[in-house]
Motif scaffolding. Structure first.
Motif, PDB file in Angstrom:
ATOM      1  N   LEU A 113      23.234   9.243 -50.467  1.00  0.00           N
ATOM      2  CA  LEU A 113      22.997  10.422 -50.635  1.00  0.00           C
ATOM      3  C   LEU A 113      22.509  11.215 -49.490  1.00  0.00           C
ATOM      4  CD1 LEU A 113      21.080  10.430 -53.669  1.00  0.00           C
ATOM      5  CD2 LEU A 113      23.355  10.999 -53.682  1.00  0.00           C
ATOM      6  N   LYS A 114      21.906  10.041 -48.425  1.00  0.00           N
ATOM      7  CA  LYS A 114      21.540  10.319 -47.182  1.00  0.00           C
ATOM      8  C   LYS A 114      21.702   9.414 -46.334  1.00  0.00           C
ATOM      9  CE  LYS A 114      17.482  11.077 -44.455  1.00  0.00           C
ATOM     10  NZ  LYS A 114      17.550  10.012 -43.646  1.00  0.00           N
ATOM     11  N   GLY A 115      22.369   9.314 -44.923  1.00  0.00           N
ATOM     12  CA  GLY A 115      22.153   8.111 -44.254  1.00  0.00           C
ATOM     13  C   GLY A 115      21.190   8.485 -42.894  1.00  0.00           C
ATOM     14  N   VAL A 116      21.428   7.534 -42.247  1.00  0.00           N
ATOM     15  CA  VAL A 116      20.830   7.566 -40.480  1.00  0.00           C
ATOM     16  C   VAL A 116      22.054   7.781 -39.799  1.00  0.00           C
ATOM     17  CG1 VAL A 116      18.813   6.592 -41.388  1.00  0.00           C
ATOM     18  CG2 VAL A 116      20.359   5.337 -40.249  1.00  0.00           C
ATOM     19  N   GLU A 117      21.523   8.026 -38.541  1.00  0.00           N
ATOM     20  CA  GLU A 117      23.517   8.195 -37.741  1.00  0.00           C
ATOM     21  C   GLU A 117      22.907   7.369 -35.902  1.00  0.00           C
ATOM     22  OE1 GLU A 117      23.802  12.305 -36.479  1.00  0.00           O
ATOM     23  OE2 GLU A 117      23.887  12.902 -38.030  1.00  0.00           O
ATOM     24  N   HIS A 118      22.348   5.961 -36.869  1.00  0.00           N
ATOM     25  CA  HIS A 118      22.517   5.576 -35.155  1.00  0.00           C
ATOM     26  C   HIS A 118      23.260   3.460 -36.509  1.00  0.00           C
ATOM     27  CE1 HIS A 118      18.897   3.779 -36.823  1.00  0.00           C
ATOM     28  NE2 HIS A 118      18.270   4.596 -36.544  1.00  0.00           N
ATOM     29  N   ASP A 119      23.610   2.712 -35.961  1.00  0.00           N
ATOM     30  CA  ASP A 119      23.828   1.526 -36.195  1.00  0.00           C
ATOM     31  C   ASP A 119      22.455   0.283 -36.334  1.00  0.00           C
ATOM     32  OD1 ASP A 119      22.880   0.091 -33.974  1.00  0.00           O
ATOM     33  OD2 ASP A 119      24.550  -0.176 -33.239  1.00  0.00           O
ATOM     34  N   GLY A 120      21.485   0.771 -36.623  1.00  0.00           N
ATOM     35  CA  GLY A 120      20.078  -0.240 -36.842  1.00  0.00           C
ATOM     36  C   GLY A 120      19.663  -0.922 -35.747  1.00  0.00           C
ATOM     37  N   GLU A 121      20.303  -0.874 -34.664  1.00  0.00           N
ATOM     38  CA  GLU A 121      19.953  -1.115 -33.856  1.00  0.00           C
ATOM     39  C   GLU A 121      17.984  -1.531 -32.840  1.00  0.00           C
ATOM     40  OE1 GLU A 121      22.063  -1.977 -29.940  1.00  0.00           O
ATOM     41  OE2 GLU A 121      21.410  -3.989 -29.300  1.00  0.00           O
ATOM     42  N   LEU A 153      24.676  -0.107 -41.435  1.00  0.00           N
ATOM     43  CA  LEU A 153      23.401  -0.336 -40.844  1.00  0.00           C
ATOM     44  C   LEU A 153      23.339  -2.037 -39.644  1.00  0.00           C
ATOM     45  CD1 LEU A 153      20.601   1.762 -42.272  1.00  0.00           C
ATOM     46  CD2 LEU A 153      21.416   2.243 -40.156  1.00  0.00           C
ATOM     47  N   PRO A 154      24.973  -2.199 -39.044  1.00  0.00           N
ATOM     48  CA  PRO A 154      25.480  -3.592 -39.548  1.00  0.00           C
ATOM     49  C   PRO A 154      23.692  -4.117 -38.507  1.00  0.00           C
ATOM     50  CG  PRO A 154      26.694  -2.293 -37.891  1.00  0.00           C
ATOM     51  CD  PRO A 154      25.582  -1.562 -39.102  1.00  0.00           C
ATOM     52  N   LYS A 155      23.454  -4.110 -37.562  1.00  0.00           N
ATOM     53  CA  LYS A 155      22.045  -4.003 -36.653  1.00  0.00           C
ATOM     54  C   LYS A 155      20.875  -4.705 -36.842  1.00  0.00           C
ATOM     55  CE  LYS A 155      25.279  -3.558 -32.644  1.00  0.00           C
ATOM     56  NZ  LYS A 155      25.620  -2.975 -31.424  1.00  0.00           N
ATOM     57  N   ALA A 156      19.917  -3.675 -37.949  1.00  0.00           N
ATOM     58  CA  ALA A 156      19.245  -4.055 -38.627  1.00  0.00           C
ATOM     59  C   ALA A 156      18.609  -4.773 -39.309  1.00  0.00           C
ATOM     60  CB  ALA A 156      18.816  -2.619 -39.184  1.00  0.00           C
ATOM     61  N   PHE A 157      17.170  -5.437 -38.862  1.00  0.00           N
ATOM     62  CA  PHE A 157      17.283  -7.033 -39.726  1.00  0.00           C
ATOM     63  C   PHE A 157      16.999  -6.438 -41.374  1.00  0.00           C
ATOM     64  CE2 PHE A 157      13.785  -9.506 -40.725  1.00  0.00           C
ATOM     65  CZ  PHE A 157      14.589 -10.735 -40.200  1.00  0.00           C
ATOM     66  N   PHE A 158      17.115  -6.531 -42.414  1.00  0.00           N
ATOM     67  CA  PHE A 158      17.080  -5.988 -43.457  1.00  0.00           C
ATOM     68  C   PHE A 158      16.319  -7.150 -44.524  1.00  0.00           C
ATOM     69  CE2 PHE A 158      20.762  -4.403 -47.111  1.00  0.00           C
ATOM     70  CZ  PHE A 158      19.649  -3.969 -48.400  1.00  0.00           C
TER      71      PHE A 158
END
Ligand SMILES: O=P(O)(O)OC[C@H]1O[C@H](OP(=O)(O)OP(=O)(O)O)[C@H](O)[C@@H]1O
Length: 175
Positions: A91-99, A121-126
């Motif tokens: 419904l709402k995302g963010v505008e970066h890849d999560g780095e 967000l492939p680069k975020a720490f999950f």
């Protein structure tokens, strides 16, 4: 067999507020070595409370959300019908890849939500507090793992109510 006692308990886990707080602090201790993080992205809604607690412990003041909604559908794997989360809508995302960011959720269950958000967000720490086997590989870190057939009740899902003593109930029933 006469008068067989049938247990009413299902194999559930009820997480109390103090337990949730303690587990979140344990998660924070492990996260201390993984940062520093630019900010936290909470997966709403379940990730909001853990994310607020993590932000306090790690002194992170930049918080954002990803808002997801999932739909359940019955699937049959040959061993009986199961309820599966098949469709996850963002419904709402963010505008970066999560780095450099820390993604927080309360639970990864089937992994459907986490897989969808991982792609964004492939680069975020999950990190999640809890994980079940079907979703464990999608996240980088969790505090506790539960069997797939455990239902996890979070403190915001439950309530404490007064229950009269058993004997009193029996007297009322007997008239
Ligand atoms: O691994 P999955 O099978 O996708 O399940 C995990 C997701 O389910 C819960 O959210 P829920 O969809 O219940 O929404 P809520 O957090 O808004 O209550 C939880 O907070 C995770 O985001």
């Amino acid at each position: 067999m006469e008068n067989a006692f049938i247990s009413p308990y299902r194999d559930d886990i009820v997480i109390s507020w103090p337990e949730l707080h303690r587990d979140t602090r344990l998660l924070c201790r492990a996260l201390m070595d993984r940062g520093p993080f630019k900010g936290i992205i909470a997966i709403a809604r379940g990730g909001l409370i853990p994310a607020a607690l993590v932000a306090r412990e790690l002194e992170i003041r930049l918080l954002d959300t990803i808002c997801a909604s999932s739909y359940e559908a019955a699937s049959d794997d040959g061993q009986g019908a199961q309820i599966m989360r098949t469709e996850v809508k963002i419904l709402k995302g963010v505008e970066h890849d999560g780095e450099g960011y820390l993604l927080i959720d309360d639970l990864v269950d089937t992994g459907a939500t986490a897989r969808m958000i991982r792609k964004l967000l492939p680069k975020a720490f999950f990190a999640t507090l809890y994980a079940k086997p079907m979703g464990r590989e999608v996240v980088d870190l969790c505090v506790k793992e539960f069997r797939q057939d455990k239902w996890v009740y979070f403190p915001w899902d439950i309530d404490y109510t007064f229950v009269p003593p058993l004997k009193k109930n029996c007297q009322v029933d007997a008239g």
